[in-house]
Design a protein around this motif. Sequence first.
Motif, short mmCIF file in Angstrom:
data_model
loop_
_atom_site.label_atom_id
_atom_site.label_comp_id
_atom_site.label_asym_id
_atom_site.label_seq_id
_atom_site.Cartn_x
_atom_site.Cartn_y
_atom_site.Cartn_z
N LEU A 1 -73.39 -30.56 -44.29
CA LEU A 1 -73.70 -29.13 -44.36
C LEU A 1 -73.89 -28.51 -42.98
N GLY A 2 -73.80 -29.32 -41.93
CA GLY A 2 -74.01 -28.79 -40.59
C GLY A 2 -75.44 -28.42 -40.32
N LEU A 3 -76.37 -29.17 -40.86
CA LEU A 3 -77.79 -28.90 -40.65
C LEU A 3 -78.24 -29.55 -39.34
N SER A 4 -78.12 -28.82 -38.26
CA SER A 4 -78.56 -29.33 -36.96
C SER A 4 -80.03 -29.01 -36.75
N ASP A 5 -80.62 -29.61 -35.72
CA ASP A 5 -82.02 -29.32 -35.40
C ASP A 5 -82.20 -27.85 -35.04
N TRP A 6 -81.19 -27.24 -34.44
CA TRP A 6 -81.28 -25.84 -34.05
C TRP A 6 -81.37 -24.94 -35.28
N PRO B 1 -62.15 -25.94 -43.55
CA PRO B 1 -62.04 -24.79 -42.64
C PRO B 1 -62.39 -23.45 -43.27
N ASP B 2 -62.36 -23.37 -44.59
CA ASP B 2 -62.67 -22.10 -45.26
C ASP B 2 -64.13 -22.00 -45.70
N ASP B 3 -64.95 -22.93 -45.25
CA ASP B 3 -66.37 -22.92 -45.62
C ASP B 3 -67.09 -21.90 -44.73
N PHE B 4 -67.26 -20.68 -45.25
CA PHE B 4 -67.85 -19.62 -44.42
C PHE B 4 -69.33 -19.86 -44.17
N PHE B 5 -70.02 -20.56 -45.07
CA PHE B 5 -71.42 -20.92 -44.81
C PHE B 5 -71.50 -21.79 -43.56
N LEU B 6 -70.65 -22.79 -43.50
CA LEU B 6 -70.64 -23.71 -42.37
C LEU B 6 -70.31 -22.98 -41.07
N ARG B 7 -69.35 -22.07 -41.13
CA ARG B 7 -68.97 -21.32 -39.93
C ARG B 7 -70.10 -20.40 -39.48
N GLU B 8 -70.78 -19.77 -40.42
CA GLU B 8 -71.91 -18.91 -40.05
C GLU B 8 -72.98 -19.70 -39.32
N ASN B 9 -73.29 -20.87 -39.82
CA ASN B 9 -74.32 -21.68 -39.18
C ASN B 9 -73.86 -22.24 -37.84
N TYR B 10 -72.57 -22.50 -37.71
CA TYR B 10 -72.04 -22.93 -36.42
C TYR B 10 -72.20 -21.80 -35.40
N ALA B 11 -71.92 -20.57 -35.83
CA ALA B 11 -72.09 -19.42 -34.94
C ALA B 11 -73.55 -19.28 -34.50
N LEU B 12 -74.47 -19.46 -35.43
CA LEU B 12 -75.89 -19.38 -35.08
C LEU B 12 -76.29 -20.49 -34.11
N PHE B 13 -75.75 -21.68 -34.33
CA PHE B 13 -76.02 -22.79 -33.43
C PHE B 13 -75.50 -22.47 -32.03
N LEU B 14 -74.28 -21.95 -31.94
CA LEU B 14 -73.71 -21.61 -30.64
C LEU B 14 -74.53 -20.52 -29.95
N GLN B 15 -74.98 -19.57 -30.73
CA GLN B 15 -75.79 -18.49 -30.17
C GLN B 15 -77.11 -19.03 -29.63
N SER B 16 -77.76 -19.91 -30.39
CA SER B 16 -79.04 -20.47 -29.95
C SER B 16 -78.87 -21.31 -28.70
N GLY B 17 -77.67 -21.87 -28.49
CA GLY B 17 -77.41 -22.65 -27.29
C GLY B 17 -76.93 -21.83 -26.12
N GLY B 18 -76.84 -20.51 -26.30
CA GLY B 18 -76.46 -19.63 -25.20
C GLY B 18 -74.97 -19.46 -25.01
N ASP B 19 -74.16 -20.00 -25.92
CA ASP B 19 -72.71 -19.88 -25.79
C ASP B 19 -72.25 -18.65 -26.59
N ALA B 20 -72.53 -17.47 -26.06
CA ALA B 20 -72.23 -16.23 -26.79
C ALA B 20 -70.74 -16.04 -27.04
N PRO B 21 -69.84 -16.29 -26.06
CA PRO B 21 -68.41 -16.08 -26.34
C PRO B 21 -67.90 -16.92 -27.51
N SER B 22 -68.32 -18.19 -27.58
CA SER B 22 -67.88 -19.03 -28.70
C SER B 22 -68.49 -18.56 -30.01
N ALA B 23 -69.75 -18.11 -29.95
CA ALA B 23 -70.41 -17.59 -31.15
C ALA B 23 -69.69 -16.35 -31.66
#
Length: 726
Positions: free
Chosen positions: A425-430, A492-514
């Motif tokens: 599910l992409g449940l990272s610590d972040w 690849p069509d799992d929008f829940f997973l992509r949303e959480n990946y974007a939040l993870f990227l944002q929390s890590g400071g990678d705004a362009p990738s987010a």
Amino acid sequence: MGIIEVALRLGSYGFDPHFFRSLKIGGEDYFVQNDAFSYRFFPPENSRNPGVLRMKAVKPPGTFRIFIFGESAAMGDPEPSYGPARCMEAQLRAKFPDRKFEVINVAFTAINSHVILPIARECARHDGDLWIIYMGNNEMVGPYGAATVFGRRAPPLPYVRFVTAVQATRIGQLSVALARKLHGSGEKLSSWGGMQMFLQNQIAPDSALKKNVYFNFQKNLDDIVQAGLGSGAKILLNTVAVNLRDCPPFASSANTNLTPADRVQFEQLFTNALQAESSGDLAGAEKDYAQAARINGTVAELQYRWGECLRAQTNFSAAREHLQLACDDDASPFRTDSRLNAIIRGETEKKPTDRLVMLDAAKTLAAYNSDDLCGDETFHEHVHFDFTGSFRLGLAWAQQVEKMLPTETKRPSDWLTQEQCDQALGLSDWNRVAVWEHMAGRLSVPPFADQTGNNNRVAALQMRVRTLRSHMDTNDAAQARENFQQQLARTPDDFFLRENYALFLQSGGDAPSAIAECRRVHDLIPHDYVPYFQLGRLLGGQGQYTEAETDFRTALKIHPALTEGWFELGNMLAAQQRFSEALDSYAVARDQRPQDGQTIFRMGEVYALMHRPVDALRSFREAAKLTPADWEIHFQLGGALDEAQQEDEALAEFSAAARLNPVSSRTHFNYGVLLAKKSRLDEARQEFSESLRLEPNYQNARDALVKVQMLLQHRNGNPPASPTNP
């Protein structure tokens, strides 16, 4: 009437009453959620929206389609992407990789069986193979419940059916709108305010209104089950698990029929029991609780304390009885009680068929614990599952699904462990920290803030966040990023997973990738406001204001009641010095959520920048009343009062700011300046010294400290060596 109905529709009056609406996504036909559906049951300003979903208009061959019915717990609140339905989906995909599963979660916050029934009847037309029903928590507080804030309380079922049917027409919608105005209820309501909205609608344990609710629930459940069976689907009907062990009742109802003597005796016995329990005399406490209960046994807090006392003595069976009574007699009934669960259990006896399967989820989850009770190991608070609870219920659902699949589909492989499920599910610590921080905020306001022992629960949650953050490093971030990418390669069509990946990227400071990931989410669910809102925040943070404004306004067009959207749009406009437009945006947010001090505080800051000190001071005062624990509001209010030459009040505000945020060097400095103005030099010296301790290179504080020390020497008869006057 037909002509009027057609005219209203042609004039675009009213709203579409259906749960699903059609939409083309990537050239394919889908059904998606209709956010206006809930207007039949809630005032528009207070309505709740279905979670984001998309379902192919025609079910693909070989697909096993599962509908999830229920309220916020079934939805997966506070983060649906890690809820029980998602855990079940991850288990099924892993164990049966050659089989297609489509999980359509139509549950959402604050609804109950009155709302679920029309959803079920629509789903009956969409070729479901399995219906999972998990409902009951909102029967008392949801629409037409005994303690609702959304209209008439516990009316007869024919009235409910008539009103909701009428509002499926434009004429009915117009009639209801006119009726509200004629009866004085047409004033604009504030937006959704959470469970705090219900605090004034408490209900006695023996209220006749509760009997109406039980009757209505039974009838609605019968019709929901019949709709599912009639559609050809199998049904997995669940009892509802709640936090009995670690969730004290939200309110206790007073028995107004007690004589004054009985009331005095009850209070004395209850006080004695509490004192005995706190001193470790559990047997004595148990005796006093029992005697108090003979006088007034429907006090929920008494039953809870009694149950805790019995549990501490390992008398788990008796403890469960009293903890259940505490839930049943709770005057703020936010949890499924034993009567509702009994109705659910009895449904299979009324409709004996192998296509209706009962899962006693309450017992299944309680069986994980030695005391046979569910508590904080399963729930975030009263009914919403934490990560472990979601995993366990999702696994139980998946195991039931396996029994319904053809024999040739079944495989001997093991189910995923919780760690494996988290990875799928992409449940990272972040992401985990983000959920815990959200829950800490939720538990810090009523009704949770008023519960016994809540401060300890919040402190434990905050400690959990700090501990996890201390272990998060670049290696963990790299592993989490790699896991997200692996999971997205599989789905690849799992929008829940992509949303959480974007939040993870944002929390890590990678705004362009987010930003790039949010755009991919938008492509998958273009009808949802969340990707636009997130894009607006990300782009605004990068200074791309034009694009950010476009995304914010698109999000607000889709979901005008998004208070956070108006607030963030106001922040972005203010950052561009478009102050009048910022105030207009803040005004919408304030009207939707008048008790939110942050919006009014931001308005005060804009007024100050516009050189409107009177308006700024008024806003800061109002914000401080609404949010007294916010140090920044007190700090700004202190500055505004100082400018208005109201030094005594300003001094009090800076004192409050320094107390609430003792690690802010600038707060101590400003407080010190005011103290010096009032000739309180010793205190000013302490504040300047503290400011320098916190920020050793703060030159203004250093200069001020020197001046104050020289003034003190002069006042004490020890003039400085230098002839320079400080």
